[in-house]
Design an enzyme around this catalytic site. Sequence first.
Site, PDB file in Angstrom:
ATOM      1  N   CYS A  44       1.150  -1.484   0.249  1.00 55.43           N
ATOM      2  CA  CYS A  44      -0.224   0.082   0.255  1.00 55.43           C
ATOM      3  C   CYS A  44       0.899   1.729  -0.038  1.00 55.43           C
ATOM      4  O   CYS A  44       2.278   1.045   0.687  1.00 55.43           O
ATOM      5  CB  CYS A  44      -1.270  -0.044   1.111  1.00 55.43           C
ATOM      6  SG  CYS A  44      -1.887   1.489   1.914  1.00 55.43           S
ATOM      7  N   ASP A  46       0.245   4.000   1.911  1.00 51.09           N
ATOM      8  CA  ASP A  46      -0.252   4.492   2.927  1.00 51.09           C
ATOM      9  C   ASP A  46       1.771   4.982   3.765  1.00 51.09           C
ATOM     10  O   ASP A  46       2.526   4.122   3.491  1.00 51.09           O
ATOM     11  CB  ASP A  46      -0.115   3.622   4.512  1.00 51.09           C
ATOM     12  CG  ASP A  46      -0.899   3.690   4.937  1.00 51.09           C
ATOM     13  OD1 ASP A  46       0.396   4.562   6.086  1.00 51.09           O
ATOM     14  OD2 ASP A  46      -2.210   3.526   5.510  1.00 51.09           O
ATOM     15  N   ARG A  48       2.698   4.874   6.439  1.00 49.66           N
ATOM     16  CA  ARG A  48       3.208   3.660   7.664  1.00 49.66           C
ATOM     17  C   ARG A  48       3.934   2.962   7.247  1.00 49.66           C
ATOM     18  O   ARG A  48       4.065   1.553   7.937  1.00 49.66           O
ATOM     19  CB  ARG A  48       2.139   4.374   8.449  1.00 49.66           C
ATOM     20  CG  ARG A  48       1.897   5.578   9.102  1.00 49.66           C
ATOM     21  CD  ARG A  48       0.353   5.799  10.189  1.00 49.66           C
ATOM     22  NE  ARG A  48      -0.859   5.058   8.886  1.00 49.66           N
ATOM     23  CZ  ARG A  48      -1.855   5.290   8.931  1.00 49.66           C
ATOM     24  NH1 ARG A  48      -2.750   4.749  10.244  1.00 49.66           N
ATOM     25  NH2 ARG A  48      -3.063   4.854   8.234  1.00 49.66           N
ATOM     26  N   HIS A 100      -2.151  -3.523   4.433  1.00 47.65           N
ATOM     27  CA  HIS A 100      -2.289  -3.548   6.636  1.00 47.65           C
ATOM     28  C   HIS A 100      -3.213  -3.621   6.988  1.00 47.65           C
ATOM     29  O   HIS A 100      -3.837  -3.502   6.194  1.00 47.65           O
ATOM     30  CB  HIS A 100      -0.788  -2.237   6.717  1.00 47.65           C
ATOM     31  CG  HIS A 100      -1.677  -1.129   6.056  1.00 47.65           C
ATOM     32  ND1 HIS A 100      -1.751   0.014   6.941  1.00 47.65           N
ATOM     33  CD2 HIS A 100      -1.631  -0.727   4.454  1.00 47.65           C
ATOM     34  CE1 HIS A 100      -2.050   1.100   5.402  1.00 47.65           C
ATOM     35  NE2 HIS A 100      -2.205   0.614   4.953  1.00 47.65           N
ATOM     36  N   CYS A 103      -5.770  -0.094   7.102  1.00 51.86           N
ATOM     37  CA  CYS A 103      -5.858   0.879   5.829  1.00 51.86           C
ATOM     38  C   CYS A 103      -6.676   2.286   4.902  1.00 51.86           C
ATOM     39  O   CYS A 103      -8.928   1.858   5.622  1.00 51.86           O
ATOM     40  CB  CYS A 103      -6.112  -0.770   4.650  1.00 51.86           C
ATOM     41  SG  CYS A 103      -5.129   0.209   3.176  1.00 51.86           S
TER      42      CYS A 103
HETATM   43 CO    CO Z   1      -3.475   0.959   2.978  1.00 49.93          CO
END
Ligand code: CO
Length: 223
Positions: A44, A46, A48, A100, A103
């Site tokens: 992803c 993301d 993080r 994750h 998400c």
């Molecule tokens: Co995500």
Amino acid sequence: MPLGSIHNLIDSNRRWAFRMTQQDSAFFQRLVNQHTPEYLWIGCSDSRVPANEIVGLLPGELFVHRNVANVVIHTDLNCLSVMQYAVEVLKVKHIIVCGHYGCGGIEAALENKKLGLIDNWLRHVQDVQQKHQQRLAENLSEKIMPDALCELHVIEQVVNVCRTTIVREAWEREQNLTVHGWVYSLQDGLVKDLEISVAGIKELDSTYETALDRLSACSAGTA
Ligand code: CO
């Protein structure tokens, strides 16, 4: 590092490059001359979930494709090109699809949020949700629904990877290639292996069914 100034990033880059060469004076020179990662990471976007960092790999060790909610679809030329280059040119030995928990893409899909163009992309997540509607309804409480959909979604993306011409042709020529499905936890930084590792097309259906059964059993609290 204080936020707010783009110059901080350049300064930070200088310090990083200096540190790297202090630790290993030939580090960058070696990377210029060879690119032989063993792993392709599909994760992803993301911020993080930084691929290299969470598995402790250095530049040069992980080939990476990231998009919102780690979606693998059969007409995404970007993802397919990354995969083809990784498998046929770099000859990676492993493809890891890593989702994750927590998400935003999965949650937006689940809540049917209206966010704009991205709704079309997240429709693929909703398709997974719809495909497994009964499984989700029968076995899972609402509290863990996003987590369950994260896992189901990764399982389905592993299948999508395995069904691409790229991976099927690699297996046909007996190239050593295994596809894996993982989920990363933002809470503790740990990766969970969904045990859907597939190393050949013949294993795909049974591994898929077993992974789904395991997920249902875990979610129902019976395993
Ligand atoms: Co995500």
